[in-house]
Design a protein around this motif. Structure first.
Motif, mmCIF file in Angstrom:
data_model
loop_
_atom_site.group_PDB
_atom_site.id
_atom_site.type_symbol
_atom_site.label_atom_id
_atom_site.label_comp_id
_atom_site.label_asym_id
_atom_site.label_seq_id
_atom_site.Cartn_x
_atom_site.Cartn_y
_atom_site.Cartn_z
ATOM 1 N N ASN A 2 -7.455 -1.818 4.246
ATOM 2 C CA ASN A 2 -6.559 -1.019 5.085
ATOM 3 C C ASN A 2 -5.259 -0.733 4.347
ATOM 4 O OD1 ASN A 2 -8.326 -0.946 7.254
ATOM 5 N ND2 ASN A 2 -7.562 -2.883 8.056
ATOM 6 N N LEU A 3 -4.585 0.304 4.754
ATOM 7 C CA LEU A 3 -3.316 0.683 4.167
ATOM 8 C C LEU A 3 -2.256 -0.358 4.506
ATOM 9 C CD1 LEU A 3 -1.655 2.805 2.653
ATOM 10 C CD2 LEU A 3 -1.274 3.932 4.855
ATOM 11 N N PRO A 22 0.194 -4.384 7.354
ATOM 12 C CA PRO A 22 -0.597 -3.225 7.758
ATOM 13 C C PRO A 22 0.313 -2.138 8.341
ATOM 14 C CG PRO A 22 -1.550 -5.254 8.611
ATOM 15 C CD PRO A 22 -0.206 -5.606 8.055
ATOM 16 N N CYS A 23 0.091 -0.897 7.897
ATOM 17 C CA CYS A 23 0.955 0.195 8.357
ATOM 18 C C CYS A 23 0.185 1.509 8.405
ATOM 19 C CB CYS A 23 2.173 0.322 7.446
ATOM 20 S SG CYS A 23 1.797 0.840 5.768
ATOM 21 N N ALA A 97 -2.635 -0.944 -6.273
ATOM 22 C CA ALA A 97 -3.177 0.177 -5.493
ATOM 23 C C ALA A 97 -4.388 -0.279 -4.682
ATOM 24 C CB ALA A 97 -3.547 1.338 -6.419
ATOM 25 N N GLY A 98 -5.264 -1.056 -5.295
ATOM 26 C CA GLY A 98 -6.445 -1.541 -4.582
ATOM 27 C C GLY A 98 -6.113 -2.545 -3.497
ATOM 28 N N LEU A 107 -5.674 8.185 3.520
ATOM 29 C CA LEU A 107 -4.841 9.383 3.692
ATOM 30 C C LEU A 107 -3.565 9.390 2.853
ATOM 31 C CD1 LEU A 107 -5.280 9.832 7.546
ATOM 32 C CD2 LEU A 107 -6.654 10.824 5.694
ATOM 33 N N ILE A 108 -3.542 8.588 1.781
ATOM 34 C CA ILE A 108 -2.392 8.592 0.877
ATOM 35 C C ILE A 108 -2.529 9.776 -0.076
ATOM 36 C CG2 ILE A 108 -1.279 7.344 -1.039
ATOM 37 C CD1 ILE A 108 -0.538 6.299 1.731
#
Length: 131
Positions: A2-3, A22-23, A97-98, A107-108
């Motif tokens: 998750n982002l 988480p965001c 990044a991972g 969606l980045i």
């Protein structure tokens, strides 16, 4: 993955030093965090304050600025990673990044790595190869 936004230190066991929040794509916190958010605006972690709350088996009694460190910020579907220049390399970039989910699937739109050589990201550990 998750982002997430948050802070990190890069040391021998790097995964132990990732503190993810988480965001959504605007950096708004979603759900609960492992530790209380303690930055000035209450939306992220402060390295020094967070380090002070960690157990000795994580910190080894070292100061918060012992290991090189960085921060992941997210706004408008864009991620910016601020980090010490000594760890701003392809391996660390891919790892961060991972681990923080900085992907198109989340969606980045873009990820920017910014070397910050200011006192803010200086560290005292000098062993050579970190990762």
């Amino acid at each position: 993955m998750n982002l997430c936004k948050g802070v990190f230190w890069i040391a021998d066991n790097a995964e132990k030093y990732l503190f993810r929040i988480p965001c959504d794509i605007d950096g708004n916190v979603i759900g609960k965090t492992e530790y209380p958010l303690n930055s000035k605006d209450g939306s992220n972690y402060n390295h020094k304050k967070l380090w002070a709350t960690l157990p000795k088996d994580v910190t080894f009694g070292k100061p918060f600025d012992y290991f090189p460190r960085g921060r992941v910020e997210i706004r408008n579907a864009k991620a910016t990673v601020y980090l010490n220049p000594n760890i701003n390399n392809q391996d660390v970039q891919g790892f961060i990044a991972g681990q923080f989910g900085l992907t198109e699937e989340n969606l980045i739109k873009s990820v920017r790595f910014v070397s910050d050589g200011s006192n803010h990201y200086k560290y005292s550990y000098n062993k050579g190869e970190i990762l």
